[in-house]
Design a protein around this motif. Structure first.
Motif, PDB file in Angstrom:
ATOM      1  N   LEU A   1     -18.766 -20.313  10.688  1.00  0.00           N
ATOM      2  CA  LEU A   1     -17.737 -21.021  11.463  1.00  0.00           C
ATOM      3  C   LEU A   1     -18.338 -21.573  12.761  1.00  0.00           C
ATOM      4  O   LEU A   1     -18.075 -22.703  13.146  1.00  0.00           O
ATOM      5  CB  LEU A   1     -16.594 -20.059  11.773  1.00  0.00           C
ATOM      6  CG  LEU A   1     -15.209 -20.657  11.951  1.00  0.00           C
ATOM      7  CD1 LEU A   1     -14.760 -21.366  10.686  1.00  0.00           C
ATOM      8  CD2 LEU A   1     -14.202 -19.585  12.329  1.00  0.00           C
ATOM      9  N   ARG A   2     -19.176 -20.736  13.409  1.00  0.00           N
ATOM     10  CA  ARG A   2     -19.740 -21.166  14.695  1.00  0.00           C
ATOM     11  C   ARG A   2     -20.771 -22.273  14.530  1.00  0.00           C
ATOM     12  O   ARG A   2     -20.945 -23.086  15.435  1.00  0.00           O
ATOM     13  CB  ARG A   2     -20.340 -19.975  15.443  1.00  0.00           C
ATOM     14  CG  ARG A   2     -19.272 -18.990  15.955  1.00  0.00           C
ATOM     15  CD  ARG A   2     -19.829 -18.068  17.032  1.00  0.00           C
ATOM     16  NE  ARG A   2     -20.977 -17.309  16.576  1.00  0.00           N
ATOM     17  CZ  ARG A   2     -20.915 -16.077  16.074  1.00  0.00           C
ATOM     18  NH1 ARG A   2     -19.764 -15.454  15.992  1.00  0.00           N
ATOM     19  NH2 ARG A   2     -22.001 -15.479  15.662  1.00  0.00           N
ATOM     20  N   THR A   3     -21.452 -22.324  13.387  1.00  0.00           N
ATOM     21  CA  THR A   3     -22.395 -23.433  13.188  1.00  0.00           C
ATOM     22  C   THR A   3     -21.644 -24.741  12.948  1.00  0.00           C
ATOM     23  O   THR A   3     -22.177 -25.811  13.206  1.00  0.00           O
ATOM     24  CB  THR A   3     -23.368 -23.211  12.006  1.00  0.00           C
ATOM     25  OG1 THR A   3     -22.606 -23.022  10.820  1.00  0.00           O
ATOM     26  CG2 THR A   3     -24.268 -22.031  12.221  1.00  0.00           C
TER      27      THR A   3
ATOM     28  N   PHE B   1     -10.588 -21.401  12.779  1.00  0.00           N
ATOM     29  CA  PHE B   1      -9.910 -20.170  13.207  1.00  0.00           C
ATOM     30  C   PHE B   1     -10.768 -18.966  12.848  1.00  0.00           C
ATOM     31  O   PHE B   1     -11.062 -18.754  11.673  1.00  0.00           O
ATOM     32  CB  PHE B   1      -8.562 -20.021  12.489  1.00  0.00           C
ATOM     33  CG  PHE B   1      -7.553 -21.067  12.853  1.00  0.00           C
ATOM     34  CD1 PHE B   1      -6.617 -20.820  13.846  1.00  0.00           C
ATOM     35  CD2 PHE B   1      -7.530 -22.295  12.210  1.00  0.00           C
ATOM     36  CE1 PHE B   1      -5.669 -21.769  14.190  1.00  0.00           C
ATOM     37  CE2 PHE B   1      -6.589 -23.256  12.551  1.00  0.00           C
ATOM     38  CZ  PHE B   1      -5.659 -22.995  13.538  1.00  0.00           C
ATOM     39  N   ASP B   2     -11.162 -18.188  13.859  1.00  0.00           N
ATOM     40  CA  ASP B   2     -11.965 -16.999  13.588  1.00  0.00           C
ATOM     41  C   ASP B   2     -11.100 -15.750  13.687  1.00  0.00           C
ATOM     42  O   ASP B   2     -10.827 -15.269  14.787  1.00  0.00           O
ATOM     43  CB  ASP B   2     -13.140 -16.917  14.573  1.00  0.00           C
ATOM     44  CG  ASP B   2     -14.113 -15.815  14.171  1.00  0.00           C
ATOM     45  OD1 ASP B   2     -13.876 -15.128  13.149  1.00  0.00           O
ATOM     46  OD2 ASP B   2     -15.122 -15.645  14.885  1.00  0.00           O
ATOM     47  N   GLU B   3     -10.667 -15.253  12.570  1.00  0.00           N
ATOM     48  CA  GLU B   3      -9.793 -14.072  12.515  1.00  0.00           C
ATOM     49  C   GLU B   3      -8.683 -14.155  13.566  1.00  0.00           C
ATOM     50  O   GLU B   3      -8.600 -13.292  14.452  1.00  0.00           O
ATOM     51  CB  GLU B   3     -10.628 -12.798  12.666  1.00  0.00           C
ATOM     52  CG  GLU B   3     -11.689 -12.702  11.575  1.00  0.00           C
ATOM     53  CD  GLU B   3     -12.332 -11.314  11.497  1.00  0.00           C
ATOM     54  OE1 GLU B   3     -11.734 -10.348  11.998  1.00  0.00           O
ATOM     55  OE2 GLU B   3     -13.411 -11.211  10.915  1.00  0.00           O
ATOM     56  N   PRO B   4      -7.847 -15.175  13.453  1.00  0.00           N
ATOM     57  CA  PRO B   4      -6.874 -15.438  14.520  1.00  0.00           C
ATOM     58  C   PRO B   4      -5.812 -14.355  14.695  1.00  0.00           C
ATOM     59  O   PRO B   4      -5.146 -14.319  15.723  1.00  0.00           O
ATOM     60  CB  PRO B   4      -6.216 -16.758  14.084  1.00  0.00           C
ATOM     61  CG  PRO B   4      -6.400 -16.805  12.607  1.00  0.00           C
ATOM     62  CD  PRO B   4      -7.730 -16.148  12.354  1.00  0.00           C
TER      63      PRO B   4
ATOM     64  N   PHE C   1     -10.118 -18.494  18.875  1.00  0.00           N
ATOM     65  CA  PHE C   1     -10.821 -17.216  18.854  1.00  0.00           C
ATOM     66  C   PHE C   1      -9.885 -16.053  18.520  1.00  0.00           C
ATOM     67  O   PHE C   1      -8.663 -16.174  18.639  1.00  0.00           O
ATOM     68  CB  PHE C   1     -11.460 -16.958  20.224  1.00  0.00           C
ATOM     69  CG  PHE C   1     -12.493 -17.980  20.595  1.00  0.00           C
ATOM     70  CD1 PHE C   1     -13.831 -17.775  20.303  1.00  0.00           C
ATOM     71  CD2 PHE C   1     -12.129 -19.162  21.232  1.00  0.00           C
ATOM     72  CE1 PHE C   1     -14.788 -18.718  20.649  1.00  0.00           C
ATOM     73  CE2 PHE C   1     -13.082 -20.115  21.580  1.00  0.00           C
ATOM     74  CZ  PHE C   1     -14.406 -19.886  21.287  1.00  0.00           C
ATOM     75  N   GLN C   2     -10.496 -14.922  18.189  1.00  0.00           N
ATOM     76  CA  GLN C   2      -9.712 -13.706  17.967  1.00  0.00           C
ATOM     77  C   GLN C   2      -8.850 -13.350  19.167  1.00  0.00           C
ATOM     78  O   GLN C   2      -7.714 -12.938  19.029  1.00  0.00           O
ATOM     79  CB  GLN C   2     -10.658 -12.519  17.728  1.00  0.00           C
ATOM     80  CG  GLN C   2     -11.183 -12.412  16.338  1.00  0.00           C
ATOM     81  CD  GLN C   2     -12.166 -11.244  16.197  1.00  0.00           C
ATOM     82  OE1 GLN C   2     -12.038 -10.240  16.877  1.00  0.00           O
ATOM     83  NE2 GLN C   2     -13.135 -11.405  15.319  1.00  0.00           N
ATOM     84  N   ASN C   3      -9.450 -13.467  20.346  1.00  0.00           N
ATOM     85  CA  ASN C   3      -8.794 -12.939  21.548  1.00  0.00           C
ATOM     86  C   ASN C   3      -8.179 -13.994  22.458  1.00  0.00           C
ATOM     87  O   ASN C   3      -8.127 -13.829  23.660  1.00  0.00           O
ATOM     88  CB  ASN C   3      -9.778 -12.072  22.317  1.00  0.00           C
ATOM     89  CG  ASN C   3     -10.215 -10.887  21.478  1.00  0.00           C
ATOM     90  OD1 ASN C   3      -9.382 -10.219  20.876  1.00  0.00           O
ATOM     91  ND2 ASN C   3     -11.512 -10.654  21.382  1.00  0.00           N
TER      92      ASN C   3
ATOM     93  N   LYS D   1     -19.470 -14.843   7.981  1.00  0.00           N
ATOM     94  CA  LYS D   1     -18.299 -15.730   8.077  1.00  0.00           C
ATOM     95  C   LYS D   1     -18.204 -16.388   9.461  1.00  0.00           C
ATOM     96  O   LYS D   1     -18.064 -17.600   9.555  1.00  0.00           O
ATOM     97  CB  LYS D   1     -17.003 -14.946   7.793  1.00  0.00           C
ATOM     98  CG  LYS D   1     -17.012 -14.228   6.447  1.00  0.00           C
ATOM     99  CD  LYS D   1     -15.696 -13.532   6.174  1.00  0.00           C
ATOM    100  CE  LYS D   1     -15.360 -12.414   7.152  1.00  0.00           C
ATOM    101  NZ  LYS D   1     -16.308 -11.261   7.110  1.00  0.00           N
ATOM    102  N   SER D   2     -18.279 -15.555  10.509  1.00  0.00           N
ATOM    103  CA  SER D   2     -18.192 -16.117  11.871  1.00  0.00           C
ATOM    104  C   SER D   2     -19.382 -17.008  12.170  1.00  0.00           C
ATOM    105  O   SER D   2     -19.236 -18.030  12.837  1.00  0.00           O
ATOM    106  CB  SER D   2     -18.224 -15.027  12.931  1.00  0.00           C
ATOM    107  OG  SER D   2     -17.179 -14.185  12.818  1.00  0.00           O
ATOM    108  N   THR D   3     -20.534 -16.595  11.721  1.00  0.00           N
ATOM    109  CA  THR D   3     -21.731 -17.400  11.975  1.00  0.00           C
ATOM    110  C   THR D   3     -21.583 -18.786  11.340  1.00  0.00           C
ATOM    111  O   THR D   3     -21.882 -19.800  11.973  1.00  0.00           O
ATOM    112  CB  THR D   3     -22.987 -16.690  11.433  1.00  0.00           C
ATOM    113  OG1 THR D   3     -23.079 -15.396  12.031  1.00  0.00           O
ATOM    114  CG2 THR D   3     -24.245 -17.473  11.757  1.00  0.00           C
TER     115      THR D   3
END
Ligand code: ADP
Ligand code: ADP
Length: 240
Positions: free
Chosen positions: A47-49, A173-176, A96-98, A43-45
């Motif tokens: 999103l990042r692409t 949004f990556d696991e916001p 990002f998450q953080n 999932k994150s990969t």
């Protein structure tokens, strides 16, 4: 309308192991897409692409007909250099998450920094714009505080405002909410819902199923680097 995303047969490998296997996906402008799936499913990969934080090993991503990571000259694709890549990324907001707020800057400075540096807005307009964005995320009274004085939920809402300050066509949004205490999750989800109503294309990785069901136009379900199911939220979530 802007914010059309096309993912064409994208594969991505880490140390020879596939994280994405031939993934294709079209996302229409102004829609909300939620990506679901177990941990490690890519999932994150994916999103990042989308904004070239990671480069696809095979296939390509287009946003509004622009090839992400490439420029088209005389009918040939050339890889963008880092500086040009940053410019291309401006219009693809990433949360990002953080949170990743700049700790040495006030809330207001966090939000106005990028549009000024990139020459998109004068300082005066950037400040005006920042207050409008703070209104959207419900934190107008926090403009002059420091990030560390805020709760995680408030910091994440500032991070959203900061991404919005560049007027992105697309917001990722990556696991916001995954780094937040449960009681703070809702305020961030509400801010995202508000964005959805404003017509920006949103792509969200989350484990908040209830939220996904409520907000998503489309659901993408991933397993082991592949999209195993995709469709309108009501179809995916209907009882068998
Ligand atoms: P998800 O977001 O669904 O949890 P990820 O996209 O983070 O999945 O990861 C997909 C797979 O790729 C996992 O097996 C993960 O360990 C691997 N992976 C992700 N990023 C890297 C990286 N930078 N280096 C090596 N392996 C990675
Ligand atoms: P997420 O699923 O949200 O990406 P992870 O904990 O899987 O969260 O990944 C956090 C960071 O670590 C990412 O930048 C990712 O690229 C990197 N990463 C993930 N898996 C691996 C791995 N197997 N080897 C090296 N880096 C990884």
């Amino acid at each position: 309308q802007k914010g059309h995303i096309l993912v064409h047969e994208v594969s991505k490998y880490y140390q020879g192991l596939p994280a994405l296997k031939n993934v294709s996906l079209e996302i229409l402008p102004g829609t909300v897409t939620v990506i679901l799936g177990p941990s490690g499913s890519g999932k994150s990969t994916l999103l990042r692409t989308l904004n070239c934080l990671e480069k696809a090993d095979k296939g390509f991503v287009q946003i509004d007909n622009e090839f992400m990571g490439y420029t088209l000259k005389n009918n040939k694709l050339y890889e963008l250099k880092e500086k040009e890549l940053l410019k291309q990324r401006i219009h693809v907001g990433y949360v990002f998450q953080n949170f990743n707020l700049f700790p040495h800057m006030t809330v207001l400075e966090n939000i106005i920094e990028a549009p000024i540096v990139h020459g998109l807005l004068t300082r005066e307009d950037a400040i005006k714009n920042a207050y409008e964005l703070l209104e959207i995320v419900g934190l107008k009274d926090k403009a002059n505080t420091w990030p560390k004085q805020l709760s995680g939920g408030q910091q994440q809402r500032i991070a959203i405002a900061r991404a919005l300050a560049l007027s992105p066509k697309v917001m990722l949004f990556d696991e916001p909410t995954s780094a937040l205490d449960p009681e703070l999750v809702k305020e961030v989800l509400n801010a995202i819902k508000k964005l959805a109503s404003l017509g920006t294309t949103l792509v969200i990785v989350t484990h908040e199923i209830g939220f996904a069901r409520e907000i998503a136009d489309n659901i993408v379900f991933m397993v082991e680097g592949e999209i195993v199911e995709t469709g309108p939220s009501d179809t995916i979530f209907q009882n068998p």
